[in-house]
Design a protein around this motif. Structure first.
Motif, PDB file in Angstrom:
ATOM      1  N   ILE A  13       2.499 -10.415   5.949  1.00 48.62           N
ATOM      2  CA  ILE A  13       3.356  -9.406   6.896  1.00 48.62           C
ATOM      3  C   ILE A  13       4.686  -9.432   6.685  1.00 48.62           C
ATOM      4  N   VAL A  14       5.355  -8.418   6.585  1.00 49.47           N
ATOM      5  CA  VAL A  14       6.826  -8.131   6.381  1.00 49.47           C
ATOM      6  C   VAL A  14       7.512  -7.010   7.168  1.00 49.47           C
ATOM      7  N   ASP A  15       9.000  -7.042   7.223  1.00 52.26           N
ATOM      8  CA  ASP A  15       9.653  -6.266   7.855  1.00 52.26           C
ATOM      9  C   ASP A  15       9.530  -6.301   9.366  1.00 52.26           C
ATOM     10  N   TRP A  16      10.358  -7.252   9.970  1.00 50.97           N
ATOM     11  CA  TRP A  16      10.186  -7.970  11.353  1.00 50.97           C
ATOM     12  C   TRP A  16      11.214  -7.336  12.221  1.00 50.97           C
ATOM     13  N   ALA A  55       1.886   0.015   5.835  1.00 50.69           N
ATOM     14  CA  ALA A  55       3.350  -0.015   5.321  1.00 50.69           C
ATOM     15  C   ALA A  55       4.232  -1.033   5.267  1.00 50.69           C
ATOM     16  N   ASN A  56       3.583  -2.010   6.057  1.00 46.50           N
ATOM     17  CA  ASN A  56       4.587  -3.227   6.562  1.00 46.50           C
ATOM     18  C   ASN A  56       3.515  -4.370   6.028  1.00 46.50           C
ATOM     19  N   VAL A  57       2.712  -4.311   5.354  1.00 48.59           N
ATOM     20  CA  VAL A  57       2.124  -5.571   4.809  1.00 48.59           C
ATOM     21  C   VAL A  57       1.922  -5.520   3.154  1.00 48.59           C
ATOM     22  N   MET A 108       4.540 -10.128  18.940  1.00 46.39           N
ATOM     23  CA  MET A 108       4.327  -8.731  18.611  1.00 46.39           C
ATOM     24  C   MET A 108       5.179  -8.125  17.469  1.00 46.39           C
ATOM     25  N   HIS A 109       4.330  -7.723  16.487  1.00 47.71           N
ATOM     26  CA  HIS A 109       5.430  -7.356  15.233  1.00 47.71           C
ATOM     27  C   HIS A 109       6.166  -5.986  15.486  1.00 47.71           C
ATOM     28  N   PRO A 143       1.069  -1.207   0.131  1.00 51.42           N
ATOM     29  CA  PRO A 143       0.112   0.128   0.047  1.00 51.42           C
ATOM     30  C   PRO A 143       0.954   1.294   0.072  1.00 51.42           C
ATOM     31  N   THR A 144       2.113   1.246   0.158  1.00 54.50           N
ATOM     32  CA  THR A 144       2.724   2.377   0.395  1.00 54.50           C
ATOM     33  C   THR A 144       2.873   3.377  -0.973  1.00 54.50           C
TER      34      THR A 144
END
Length: 343
Positions: free
Chosen positions: A225-228, A210-212, A203-204, A112-113
């Motif tokens: 889900i990204v950026d862990w 921005a992180n999916v 917890m992410h 979505p960014t």
């Protein structure tokens, strides 16, 4: 394309030893954008597409340790119903490429960014689906049995809320260069209103649009889900509050958020969906919204401080200046509107 700073032939041999897709094919690598803490590379072997993630060339020990935590977390998510890029193989030793890295399946989806693609840019019902899917991902992550998944010791859940204010004020003290109106007021309210009890979970730590990634087309479906980088064992309700920062109270903002959330569901609808999927109550969501606004302001101020001191030239960081002030002010304003429940 920027030069790849390691031996791709050695990478290919290692991939073969791990039974990765594309056996025997020479790896072809291309740098990807997305994620601010690590290097992302599209990895092709014949017709197979994967993604390689590793620390940047100037990464310090903390960044490397963070990537090792990501590997552990993504491995633990294997076989769950949490949407994520599935782990193919990982080298924690750093012997193959000079730093730890992992390879995951490429996600065929969109972020979505860059704005909403069709039909989500013009169809209100379709846009509602995006918000429900975002909350659904947080709920599924919250219900994972983290102990059964081998994540004992991954975080420090005991006293999680007791540490939040002092930890993040100490973090801010390392780079603070200006006044942040409302900072101390919100901090004091948070100290006095910590949850008496909470159920620890994965917890992410930076859970937001921005992180999916989403699958293409309708109906809206969360792909990953990204950026862990900020993941831990903590309070998953903070992820939910993070996802709701685009809502002014009950309703989504009409403007001023980094993505257009107008026409999305009410906060009550999203809370009910989260409760139904996660099995967790959301009665204290206001506390988490104060904490989410306050904490995100503190985190973003670090990047803005670096810009002011000439330590970064990223033009996107300029917008953090007023955004930090808005987040801290939102936290204080919400805190003023709520009763103080505990000492």
């Amino acid at each position: 394309m920027n030069e790849i700073p390691f031996d791709t032939a050695a990478l290919g041999r290692w991939l073969d030893s791990q039974a990765a897709p594309g056996h025997g094919e020479q790896p072809e690598l291309e740098r990807l954008t997305g994620g601010s803490q690590n290097t992302l590379l599209l990895l092709r072997r014949g017709d197979e597409r994967m993604v390689l993630r590793m620390p940047g060339t100037a990464a310090d020990k903390a960044r490397t340790d963070g990537l090792l935590r990501e590997i552990r977390l993504v491995r633990a998510l294997s076989g769950t119903d949490v949407p994520h890029a599935e782990l193919i193989a990982a080298d924690e030793s750093g012997e193959i490429l000079g730093a730890p890295f992992y390879v995951m399946k490429a996600v065929d989806g969109w972020s979505p960014t860059g704005g909403w693609p069709e039909p989500f840019d013009r169809d209100p019902q379709a846009r509602r689906e995006l918000a429900f899917e975002l909350v659904d991902g947080a709920a599924r992550l919250a219900r994972v049995d983290w102990r059964a998944r081998g994540l004992e010791g991954f975080g420090r859940p005991d006293g999680f809320h007791d540490r939040q204010v002092d930890r993040w004020l100490a973090f801010l003290g390392q780079y603070r260069f200006r006044e942040l109106p409302g900072l101390d007021e919100a901090a004091e309210w948070l100290r006095r209103n910590r949850p008496a009890h909470y159920e620890p979970g994965i917890m992410h730590g930076d859970y937001q649009f921005a992180n999916v990634m989403y699958h293409h087309g309708r109906p809206a479906r969360l792909a990953a889900i990204v950026d862990w980088e900020m993941t831990t064992i903590g309070d998953p309700l903070l992820d939910l509050a993070w996802a709701l920062l685009g809502w002014d109270g009950e309703y989504p903002r009409e403007s001023g958020f980094y993505v257009d959330v107008s026409g999305m569901p009410t906060r009550t609808e999203l809370l009910e969906h989260y409760e139904r999927i996660s099995g967790r109550p959301t009665d204290d969501i206001d506390y988490y919204l104060v904490l989410a606004n306050w904490k995100l302001g503190v985190v973003l101020e670090k990047s803005y401080a670096a810009l002011q001191r000439g330590k970064t030239v990223d033009p996107k960081v300029e917008m953090f200046g007023p955004l930090v002030l808005e987040l801290i002010a939102n936290a204080a304003e919400l805190a003023r509107s709520l009763p103080t429940k505990r000492n």
